[in-house]
Design a protein around this motif. Structure first.
Motif, short mmCIF file in Angstrom:
data_model
loop_
_atom_site.label_atom_id
_atom_site.label_comp_id
_atom_site.label_asym_id
_atom_site.label_seq_id
_atom_site.Cartn_x
_atom_site.Cartn_y
_atom_site.Cartn_z
N VAL A 176 -11.29 -11.33 -28.21
CA VAL A 176 -12.01 -11.21 -26.93
C VAL A 176 -12.58 -9.81 -26.79
N MET A 177 -11.80 -8.81 -27.12
CA MET A 177 -12.27 -7.42 -27.02
C MET A 177 -13.45 -7.16 -27.95
N ALA A 178 -13.41 -7.72 -29.14
CA ALA A 178 -14.53 -7.55 -30.09
C ALA A 178 -15.79 -8.22 -29.55
N ARG A 179 -15.63 -9.40 -28.97
CA ARG A 179 -16.79 -10.09 -28.38
C ARG A 179 -17.31 -9.31 -27.16
N TRP A 180 -16.39 -8.74 -26.37
CA TRP A 180 -16.81 -7.93 -25.23
C TRP A 180 -17.58 -6.70 -25.69
N ASP A 181 -17.08 -6.02 -26.71
CA ASP A 181 -17.77 -4.84 -27.24
C ASP A 181 -19.18 -5.19 -27.70
N ALA A 182 -19.33 -6.33 -28.37
CA ALA A 182 -20.65 -6.76 -28.82
C ALA A 182 -21.57 -7.05 -27.63
N LEU A 183 -21.02 -7.70 -26.60
CA LEU A 183 -21.81 -8.00 -25.41
C LEU A 183 -22.23 -6.73 -24.69
N ARG A 184 -21.29 -5.80 -24.57
CA ARG A 184 -21.58 -4.52 -23.92
C ARG A 184 -22.75 -3.82 -24.61
N GLU A 185 -22.75 -3.87 -25.93
CA GLU A 185 -23.86 -3.25 -26.68
C GLU A 185 -25.16 -4.02 -26.49
N ARG A 186 -25.11 -5.36 -26.57
CA ARG A 186 -26.34 -6.16 -26.40
C ARG A 186 -26.95 -5.95 -25.02
N TRP A 187 -26.09 -5.84 -24.01
CA TRP A 187 -26.58 -5.65 -22.65
C TRP A 187 -26.85 -4.18 -22.33
N ALA A 204 -5.06 -9.26 -16.20
CA ALA A 204 -5.45 -10.67 -16.24
C ALA A 204 -6.81 -10.87 -15.58
N SER A 205 -7.06 -10.17 -14.48
CA SER A 205 -8.35 -10.27 -13.80
C SER A 205 -9.47 -9.74 -14.68
N MET A 206 -9.24 -8.64 -15.36
CA MET A 206 -10.24 -8.06 -16.23
C MET A 206 -10.51 -8.99 -17.42
N GLU A 207 -9.47 -9.57 -17.98
CA GLU A 207 -9.64 -10.50 -19.10
C GLU A 207 -10.44 -11.72 -18.66
N GLN A 208 -10.15 -12.23 -17.46
CA GLN A 208 -10.88 -13.37 -16.94
C GLN A 208 -12.37 -13.04 -16.81
N ARG A 209 -12.68 -11.88 -16.24
CA ARG A 209 -14.06 -11.46 -16.10
C ARG A 209 -14.73 -11.32 -17.46
N MET A 210 -14.04 -10.72 -18.42
CA MET A 210 -14.60 -10.59 -19.77
C MET A 210 -14.97 -11.95 -20.34
N ARG A 211 -14.06 -12.89 -20.24
CA ARG A 211 -14.30 -14.22 -20.81
C ARG A 211 -15.49 -14.90 -20.12
N LEU A 212 -15.56 -14.81 -18.82
CA LEU A 212 -16.69 -15.40 -18.09
C LEU A 212 -18.01 -14.73 -18.49
N LEU A 213 -17.99 -13.41 -18.59
CA LEU A 213 -19.20 -12.67 -18.95
C LEU A 213 -19.62 -12.96 -20.39
N ILE A 214 -18.67 -13.12 -21.29
CA ILE A 214 -18.98 -13.47 -22.67
C ILE A 214 -19.66 -14.83 -22.71
#
Length: 118
Positions: free
Chosen positions: A12-23, A52-62
């Motif tokens: 999840v963190m790797a996907r978030w990092d990729a999204l953060r860069e793309r955006w 848990a809240s931050m992880e939920q937001r990450m998953r939704l944003l991904i």
């Protein structure tokens, strides 16, 4: 079970990092999208619900990121869309709206996924 959870969280963190860069998120945008002030609290307070809240937001944003990539097919268009104020969002940009409430993230994610499924 803890090992599997750790492996999944790294993914999840790797996907978030990729999204953060793309955006092309700056630190303030990232903090807002992940809960910003909602995640702050008194020193020493138990913070497990915040994680848990931050992880939920990450998953939704991904998920939203995948849908926006499919819909707009251009990273520049996605970045512009995220930052342009919208009348339908009370004059806020999508990033500002999503930073104000997880419900905005859910709503935009649902709309994008529904549009793709159509």
């Amino acid at each position: 079970m803890a090992r599997e959870d750790a492996i999944e969280m790294r993914a999840v963190m790797a996907r978030w990092d990729a999204l953060r860069e793309r955006w092309a998120l700056d630190a303030d945008e990232e903090a807002g999208l992940l809960g910003g002030a909602v995640l702050a609290g008194p020193i020493g307070e138990v913070a497990s619900w915040r994680a848990a809240s931050m992880e939920q937001r990450m998953r939704l944003l991904i998920d939203l990121g995948v849908a926006l990539d499919a819909l707009l097919a251009d990273g520049v268009k996605v970045c512009l869309w995220l930052r342009r104020p919208r009348d339908s969002m009370g004059g806020m940009s999508p990033i500002d709206a999503m930073s104000s409430s997880v419900e905005w993230i859910r709503s935009l994610r649902k709309a994008a996924l529904d549009f793709i499924a159509y």
